[in-house]
Design a protein around this motif. Structure first.
Motif, PDB file in Angstrom:
ATOM      1  N   UNK A   1     -13.616   3.815  -6.957  1.00 39.99           N
ATOM      2  CA  UNK A   1     -13.851   2.376  -6.941  1.00 39.99           C
ATOM      3  C   UNK A   1     -14.986   1.989  -5.996  1.00 39.99           C
ATOM      4  N   UNK A   2     -15.315   2.868  -5.048  1.00 41.14           N
ATOM      5  CA  UNK A   2     -16.356   2.530  -4.072  1.00 41.14           C
ATOM      6  C   UNK A   2     -17.752   2.897  -4.567  1.00 41.14           C
ATOM      7  N   UNK A   3     -17.954   4.162  -4.902  1.00 40.19           N
ATOM      8  CA  UNK A   3     -19.309   4.597  -5.290  1.00 40.19           C
ATOM      9  C   UNK A   3     -19.502   4.686  -6.802  1.00 40.19           C
ATOM     10  N   UNK A   4     -18.384   4.498  -7.557  1.00 40.16           N
ATOM     11  CA  UNK A   4     -18.406   4.510  -9.028  1.00 40.16           C
ATOM     12  C   UNK A   4     -18.622   5.914  -9.618  1.00 40.16           C
ATOM     13  N   UNK A   5     -18.500   6.953  -8.788  1.00 38.87           N
ATOM     14  CA  UNK A   5     -18.573   8.311  -9.339  1.00 38.87           C
ATOM     15  C   UNK A   5     -17.445   8.503 -10.329  1.00 38.87           C
ATOM     16  N   UNK A   6     -17.737   9.115 -11.458  1.00 37.87           N
ATOM     17  CA  UNK A   6     -16.702   9.315 -12.476  1.00 37.87           C
ATOM     18  C   UNK A   6     -16.945  10.638 -13.211  1.00 37.87           C
ATOM     19  N   UNK A   7     -15.892  11.092 -13.838  1.00 39.25           N
ATOM     20  CA  UNK A   7     -16.038  12.346 -14.570  1.00 39.25           C
ATOM     21  C   UNK A   7     -14.904  12.569 -15.550  1.00 39.25           C
TER      22      UNK A   7
ATOM     23  N   UNK B   1      -9.675  18.974 -11.149  1.00 36.51           N
ATOM     24  CA  UNK B   1      -8.987  19.601 -10.019  1.00 36.51           C
ATOM     25  C   UNK B   1      -8.106  18.596  -9.278  1.00 36.51           C
ATOM     26  N   UNK B   2      -8.614  17.392  -9.089  1.00 35.60           N
ATOM     27  CA  UNK B   2      -7.835  16.350  -8.418  1.00 35.60           C
ATOM     28  C   UNK B   2      -6.604  15.963  -9.233  1.00 35.60           C
ATOM     29  N   UNK B   3      -6.763  15.868 -10.548  1.00 33.28           N
ATOM     30  CA  UNK B   3      -5.618  15.540 -11.409  1.00 33.28           C
ATOM     31  C   UNK B   3      -4.561  16.636 -11.350  1.00 33.28           C
ATOM     32  N   UNK B   4      -4.995  17.894 -11.348  1.00 37.14           N
ATOM     33  CA  UNK B   4      -4.039  19.005 -11.258  1.00 37.14           C
ATOM     34  C   UNK B   4      -3.266  18.936  -9.945  1.00 37.14           C
ATOM     35  N   UNK B   5      -3.964  18.631  -8.839  1.00 33.77           N
ATOM     36  CA  UNK B   5      -3.296  18.514  -7.543  1.00 33.77           C
ATOM     37  C   UNK B   5      -2.309  17.357  -7.546  1.00 33.77           C
ATOM     38  N   UNK B   6      -2.711  16.228  -8.140  1.00 32.18           N
ATOM     39  CA  UNK B   6      -1.824  15.065  -8.161  1.00 32.18           C
ATOM     40  C   UNK B   6      -0.579  15.346  -9.006  1.00 32.18           C
ATOM     41  N   UNK B   7      -0.761  16.029 -10.128  1.00 30.17           N
ATOM     42  CA  UNK B   7       0.386  16.359 -10.978  1.00 30.17           C
ATOM     43  C   UNK B   7       1.352  17.290 -10.247  1.00 30.17           C
TER      44      UNK B   7
ATOM     45  N   UNK C   1      -6.045  15.307   0.519  1.00 26.60           N
ATOM     46  CA  UNK C   1      -6.665  16.041  -0.583  1.00 26.60           C
ATOM     47  C   UNK C   1      -7.563  15.201  -1.472  1.00 26.60           C
ATOM     48  N   UNK C   2      -7.371  13.872  -1.473  1.00 20.33           N
ATOM     49  CA  UNK C   2      -7.994  13.055  -2.506  1.00 20.33           C
ATOM     50  C   UNK C   2      -9.340  12.460  -2.096  1.00 20.33           C
TER      51      UNK C   2
ATOM     52  N   UNK D   1      -4.191   6.360  -8.658  1.00 15.93           N
ATOM     53  CA  UNK D   1      -4.686   5.628  -9.825  1.00 15.93           C
ATOM     54  C   UNK D   1      -6.146   5.959 -10.089  1.00 15.93           C
ATOM     55  N   UNK D   2      -6.956   6.006  -9.034  1.00 16.84           N
ATOM     56  CA  UNK D   2      -8.369   6.340  -9.197  1.00 16.84           C
ATOM     57  C   UNK D   2      -8.532   7.772  -9.703  1.00 16.84           C
ATOM     58  N   UNK D   3      -7.677   8.668  -9.216  1.00 17.23           N
ATOM     59  CA  UNK D   3      -7.734  10.063  -9.668  1.00 17.23           C
ATOM     60  C   UNK D   3      -7.523  10.140 -11.168  1.00 17.23           C
ATOM     61  N   UNK D   4      -6.500   9.440 -11.670  1.00 15.19           N
ATOM     62  CA  UNK D   4      -6.183   9.525 -13.098  1.00 15.19           C
ATOM     63  C   UNK D   4      -7.106   8.653 -13.947  1.00 15.19           C
ATOM     64  N   UNK D   5      -7.697   7.648 -13.333  1.00 13.31           N
ATOM     65  CA  UNK D   5      -8.747   6.886 -14.039  1.00 13.31           C
ATOM     66  C   UNK D   5     -10.081   7.624 -13.998  1.00 13.31           C
ATOM     67  N   UNK D   6     -10.135   8.664 -13.138  1.00 14.48           N
ATOM     68  CA  UNK D   6     -11.316   9.524 -13.010  1.00 14.48           C
ATOM     69  C   UNK D   6     -12.551   8.709 -12.614  1.00 14.48           C
ATOM     70  N   UNK D   7     -12.346   7.846 -11.613  1.00 15.73           N
ATOM     71  CA  UNK D   7     -13.438   6.978 -11.172  1.00 15.73           C
ATOM     72  C   UNK D   7     -13.173   6.503  -9.750  1.00 15.73           C
TER      73      UNK D   7
END
Length: 208
Positions: free
Chosen positions: A202-208, A99-105, A179-180, A194-200
């Protein structure tokens, strides 16, 4: 039907410990037809749902989707933010990053469209100004020459007043900053593109 009590003493499948969240803050119900309903339980600091403009709307009771971004309490480190779907999949952030990537695009496409419009307007100004300037040397009569020069100046001024590309770009940046949010309910970090597209995160290390 599934029902979840949200709060510091709630039964949601993830921990909420932010100070601005009440013990029994809100209730989220998913009925047998798949309809999601969020209800504030007279909490001290309110329950909010983010709208398409990135603004928080305070609610008492609202039908939402699993994509809804919820804030229990204040919009700072004392509040808890999360996507509604996490009551069903608390440790899976893949749909959130989709969802975040779609918003960023979408925001990037709007930014590129803004830059393209700016290039077209600059080209139009150059053409009109050039024609007006050349015409002022060719046409007979001081009055007509002055009129052509004024037309060139007016076109330039009108384009500046009607379209400010820097203002539009700043509005897109402000929207992106709203939004991010990191999808992890325990993290208050705002993600960079960058974090959105890396899907991670940097603070809590949540990724998907």
């Amino acid at each position: 039907m599934k029902a979840f009590l949200l709060g510091n003493a709630g039964d949601q499948p993830f921990e909420i410990k932010q100070q601005g969240v009440s013990r029994e803050h809100a209730r989220l119900v998913i009925d047998d037809a798949g309809q999601w309903t969020l209800t504030d339980l007279d909490s001290s600091n309110g329950t909010f749902v983010r709208n398409e403009a990135g603004e928080w709307e305070r609610i008492s009771k609202k039908k939402i989707s699993e994509d809804a971004y919820i804030c229990l309490g204040p919009d700072n480190a004392n509040g808890c933010k999360f996507y509604a779907r996490h009551v069903l999949s608390p440790d899976d952030y893949s749909a959130d990053f989709d969802q975040l990537e779609d918003m960023d695009n979408a925001i990037q496409s709007k930014r590129e469209a803004t830059e393209q419009r700016a290039r077209m307007i600059r080209k139009l100004i150059a053409i009109v100004s050039g024609v007006a300037l050349v015409g002022s040397f060719i046409v007979p009569g001081d009055g007509l020459r002055m009129l052509l020069l004024r037309i060139g100046t007016m076109v330039s001024m009108a384009s500046t007043l009607l379209f400010d590309p820097q203002k539009d770009k700043q509005q897109l940046k402000d929207l992106r900053d709203k939004l991010y949010g990191c999808p992890n309910p325990g993290c208050f970090h705002m993600l960079t593109p960058k974090e959105v597209h890396n899907r991670r995160c940097s603070k809590c290390k949540a990724q998907g």
